[in-house]
Design an enzyme around this catalytic site. Structure first.
Site, PDB file in Angstrom:
ATOM      1  N   GLY A 118       0.879  -1.191   0.037  1.00 11.38           N
ATOM      2  CA  GLY A 118       0.000  -0.066  -0.107  1.00 11.38           C
ATOM      3  C   GLY A 118       0.849   1.266  -0.048  1.00 11.38           C
ATOM      4  O   GLY A 118       2.180   1.094   0.238  1.00 11.38           O
TER       5      GLY A 118
ATOM      6  N   GLN B 278       2.902  10.024   1.456  1.00 13.65           N
ATOM      7  CA  GLN B 278       4.201   9.334   1.253  1.00 13.65           C
ATOM      8  C   GLN B 278       4.992   9.931   0.051  1.00 13.65           C
ATOM      9  O   GLN B 278       6.407   9.821   0.157  1.00 13.65           O
ATOM     10  CB  GLN B 278       4.127   7.789   1.350  1.00 13.65           C
ATOM     11  CG  GLN B 278       3.450   7.273   2.581  1.00 13.65           C
ATOM     12  CD  GLN B 278       3.472   5.676   2.611  1.00 13.65           C
ATOM     13  OE1 GLN B 278       2.533   5.113   1.998  1.00 13.65           O
ATOM     14  NE2 GLN B 278       4.823   4.996   2.888  1.00 13.65           N
TER      15      GLN B 278
ATOM     16  N   CYS C 290       6.833  -0.371   6.344  1.00 14.21           N
ATOM     17  CA  CYS C 290       6.204   0.768   5.760  1.00 14.21           C
ATOM     18  C   CYS C 290       7.424   1.091   4.746  1.00 14.21           C
ATOM     19  O   CYS C 290       8.632   1.252   5.072  1.00 14.21           O
ATOM     20  CB  CYS C 290       6.160   1.944   6.877  1.00 14.21           C
ATOM     21  SG  CYS C 290       5.498   3.487   6.060  1.00 14.21           S
ATOM     22  N   LEU C 291       7.008   1.540   3.540  1.00 20.01           N
ATOM     23  CA  LEU C 291       7.870   1.990   2.677  1.00 20.01           C
ATOM     24  C   LEU C 291       8.663   3.392   2.972  1.00 20.01           C
ATOM     25  O   LEU C 291       9.833   3.534   2.547  1.00 20.01           O
ATOM     26  CB  LEU C 291       7.304   2.206   1.317  1.00 20.01           C
ATOM     27  CG  LEU C 291       6.799   1.148   0.501  1.00 20.01           C
ATOM     28  CD1 LEU C 291       5.964   1.359  -0.889  1.00 20.01           C
ATOM     29  CD2 LEU C 291       7.934   0.006   0.145  1.00 20.01           C
TER      30      LEU C 291
ATOM     31  N   HIS D 132      -3.193   0.669   8.107  1.00 19.50           N
ATOM     32  CA  HIS D 132      -1.961   1.374   8.067  1.00 19.50           C
ATOM     33  C   HIS D 132      -1.893   2.765   7.165  1.00 19.50           C
ATOM     34  O   HIS D 132      -1.538   3.526   7.550  1.00 19.50           O
ATOM     35  CB  HIS D 132      -0.856   0.198   7.551  1.00 19.50           C
ATOM     36  CG  HIS D 132       0.568   0.779   7.225  1.00 19.50           C
ATOM     37  ND1 HIS D 132       1.588   0.343   8.141  1.00 19.50           N
ATOM     38  CD2 HIS D 132       1.236   1.707   6.428  1.00 19.50           C
ATOM     39  CE1 HIS D 132       2.842   1.016   7.597  1.00 19.50           C
ATOM     40  NE2 HIS D 132       2.151   1.867   6.672  1.00 19.50           N
ATOM     41  N   GLU D 133      -2.532   2.527   5.950  1.00 25.95           N
ATOM     42  CA  GLU D 133      -2.571   3.445   5.275  1.00 25.95           C
ATOM     43  C   GLU D 133      -3.378   4.531   5.494  1.00 25.95           C
ATOM     44  O   GLU D 133      -2.993   5.716   5.113  1.00 25.95           O
ATOM     45  CB  GLU D 133      -2.829   3.072   3.699  1.00 25.95           C
ATOM     46  CG  GLU D 133      -1.964   1.948   3.006  1.00 25.95           C
ATOM     47  CD  GLU D 133      -0.534   2.181   3.037  1.00 25.95           C
ATOM     48  OE1 GLU D 133      -0.162   3.596   2.922  1.00 25.95           O
ATOM     49  OE2 GLU D 133       0.260   1.273   3.164  1.00 25.95           O
TER      50      GLU D 133
ATOM     51  N   HIS E  66      -1.832   7.188   7.702  1.00 26.61           N
ATOM     52  CA  HIS E  66      -0.880   7.755   6.970  1.00 26.61           C
ATOM     53  C   HIS E  66      -1.656   9.280   6.687  1.00 26.61           C
ATOM     54  O   HIS E  66      -0.960  10.384   6.797  1.00 26.61           O
ATOM     55  CB  HIS E  66      -0.387   7.412   5.512  1.00 26.61           C
ATOM     56  CG  HIS E  66       1.022   6.477   5.917  1.00 26.61           C
ATOM     57  ND1 HIS E  66       2.324   7.079   6.184  1.00 26.61           N
ATOM     58  CD2 HIS E  66       1.104   5.201   5.496  1.00 26.61           C
ATOM     59  CE1 HIS E  66       3.017   5.747   6.096  1.00 26.61           C
ATOM     60  NE2 HIS E  66       2.447   5.005   5.830  1.00 26.61           N
TER      61      HIS E  66
HETATM   62 NI    NI Z   1       3.446   3.086   5.532  1.00 30.56          NI
END
Ligand code: NI
Length: 164
Positions: free
Chosen positions: A46, A51, A88-89, A130-131, A134
């Protein structure tokens, strides 16, 4: 389409609250297309617009079958519990243990502005939670019970190699 740069932990944009999307125009479509390309390139599950430096309530989640585009998403139902690994990226090389609901239903708009609902279980439910966080400036690291040690990380990467 173009790859966007993924911001990493420490960048203040990641801690800001994103604004709702009001225009479902070409600019939004380009952002979504770029996010899809960026997510695929990074091999992630995701990605949220903040981000890539855009403070708008836009999230994409790869279910394995399709990429869901979630605009102005909200969690409308959740049940059960799962305790598992999360990364997480924007926090490269780090993994933590996080408790999440096991089934999550979200209501969101698509790229044309039409409302729809999507339900996810397990990893997808985890990705929804999670997303969406953000979009409110939160990272999973705030709720991780603990992080994997260097030894655990190495064991995990080794398992991945053996599977391939
Ligand atoms: Ni993330």
């Amino acid at each position: 389409m173009a790859l966007r740069t993924i911001l990493v932990e420490g960048n203040p944009t990641l801690n800001k609250v994103s604004r709702p999307v009001v225009k479902f125009d070409d600019r939004l479509h380009v952002l979504l297309d770029d996010m899809v390309e960026t997510l695929r390139d990074a091999n992630g599950v995701g990605l949220a617009a903040p981000q890539v430096g855009i403070l708008r309530r836009v999230v994409i989640v790869d279910t394995g079958e399709e990429i869901l585009e979630l605009i102005n998403p909200q969690i409308v139902e959740q049940s059960g519990e799962q305790v598992g690994l999360e990364g997480c990226l924007s926090v490269p090389g780090k993994y933590g243990i996080v408790t999440r609901p096991n089934v999550v239903k979200v209501r969101a708009q698509d790229r044309e502005g039409l409302w729809y609902e999507a339900e996810g279980e397990g990893l997808i439910a985890r990705a929804f939670c999670h997303e969406l966080e953000h979009l409110d400036g939160h990272l999973y690291t705030e709720k991780a019970e603990r992080f994997l040690t260097q030894e655990e990380l190495e064991a995990m990467y080794q398992e991945d190699e053996e599977e391939e």
